[in-house]
Design an enzyme around this catalytic site. Structure first.
Site, PDB file in Angstrom:
ATOM      1  N   CYS A   1       0.827  -1.208   0.000  1.00 47.48           N
ATOM      2  CA  CYS A   1       0.000   0.000   0.000  1.00 47.48           C
ATOM      3  C   CYS A   1       0.867   1.266   0.000  1.00 47.48           C
ATOM      4  O   CYS A   1       1.457   1.609  -1.025  1.00 47.48           O
ATOM      5  CB  CYS A   1      -0.978  -0.024   1.172  1.00 47.48           C
TER       6      CYS A   1
ATOM      7  N   HIS B   1      -3.873  -4.674   0.559  1.00 44.78           N
ATOM      8  CA  HIS B   1      -3.366  -5.163   1.845  1.00 44.78           C
ATOM      9  C   HIS B   1      -3.524  -6.686   1.943  1.00 44.78           C
ATOM     10  O   HIS B   1      -4.529  -7.175   2.468  1.00 44.78           O
ATOM     11  CB  HIS B   1      -4.117  -4.492   3.001  1.00 44.78           C
TER      12      HIS B   1
ATOM     13  N   GLU C   1      -2.124  -8.720   3.903  1.00 47.28           N
ATOM     14  CA  GLU C   1      -2.098  -9.182   5.296  1.00 47.28           C
ATOM     15  C   GLU C   1      -3.504  -9.235   5.895  1.00 47.28           C
ATOM     16  O   GLU C   1      -3.721  -9.898   6.920  1.00 47.28           O
ATOM     17  CB  GLU C   1      -1.190  -8.287   6.143  1.00 47.28           C
TER      18      GLU C   1
END
Length: 242
Positions: free
Chosen positions: A123, A223, A225
């Site tokens: 990001c 993102h 994660e």
């Protein structure tokens, strides 16, 4: 998955420096959302946190890979622009810290290995990568794409459908299409000369870019994660350290 803990690649992850509250304390702290740590561990790595204080790129010598985490807006001064009214909460010190680690990772040389420490920029990380290499940013993406889907509401992640370029590292990891959790209002405008675009959203927003002459140097605008059941990007980073 790595079975012997001593064999687990050491992955540095950059952190935030923010006011924080824990227990009876309210102080500035180096912090990072736990989802980054969990993703690295689940992919087979050992996470090491890199706070934006006392920047020392030689620390890469003890790492096997590097993750540049997301966070606040990049300071427009870093690419010669005047701040937009929506550009707030910048951290020039963190910009410089992340950029120094990115450049050191790209230049890293190890005997018998391709140039560059394996790098995944997430990001804001992609944005810093682009600026560090000479690119610029759209400071407020809704003015460019005419919608707020990339950041639908405060602290609410959006969902982005991503089309990946064939023949790229991104394609080898994710295939032709992917879906990503997103939360950003800035994005790449002028692409840095050293980068190649390898994925876009349907509205044209650059979603991934790579440094072509490095074994693993990939920036992504979403993102990963935040999607613990899809560790492909983190697993690819870990595998690239072998």
């Amino acid at each position: 998955m790595v079975s012997n803990a001593s064999d687990r690649p050491r992955i540095g992850i950059t952190t935030y420096l923010e006011p924080a509250i824990w227990g009876i304390w309210q102080r500035e702290a180096a912090l990072l959302p736990r989802v980054y740590l969990d993703a690295v561990v689940a992919a087979g790595g050992t996470p090491l946190l890199l706070p934006p204080v006392g920047t020392d790129p030689s620390v890469l010598g003890v790492l096997d890979g590097l993750v540049i985490a997301g966070g606040c807006d990049v300071d427009p001064a870093a690419y010669g622009a005047t701040p937009h009214p929506e550009t707030i909460g910048t951290s020039p010190g963190r910009d410089q810290h992340d950029a120094a680690l990115i450049q050191a990772a790209l230049d890293w040389e190890r005997p018998g290995r391709p140039t560059g420490l394996p790098l995944l920029a997430v990001c804001r990380g992609l944005q810093v990568l682009n600026v560090a290499l000479g690119g610029t940013l759209h400071q407020h993406l809704p003015e460019v794409v005419a919608h707020d889907d990339h950041r639908p509401a405060p602290a609410v992640f959006g969902s982005t459908e991503i089309k990946v370029e064939p023949g790229s590292l991104t394609h080898r990891i994710l295939g032709a299409q992917a879906t990503g959790s997103c939360y950003h209002h800035q994005a790449i405008d002028v692409l840095a000369p050293a980068l190649t675009v390898t994925a876009r959203a349907g509205d044209g927003t650059i979603e991934a870019a790579e440094v072509a002459d490095r074994a693993f140097a990939l920036g992504i605008q979403w993102h990963p994660e935040e999607t613990p059941d899809d560790l492909r990007l983190f697993t690819a980073l870990i595998r690239s350290t072998r």
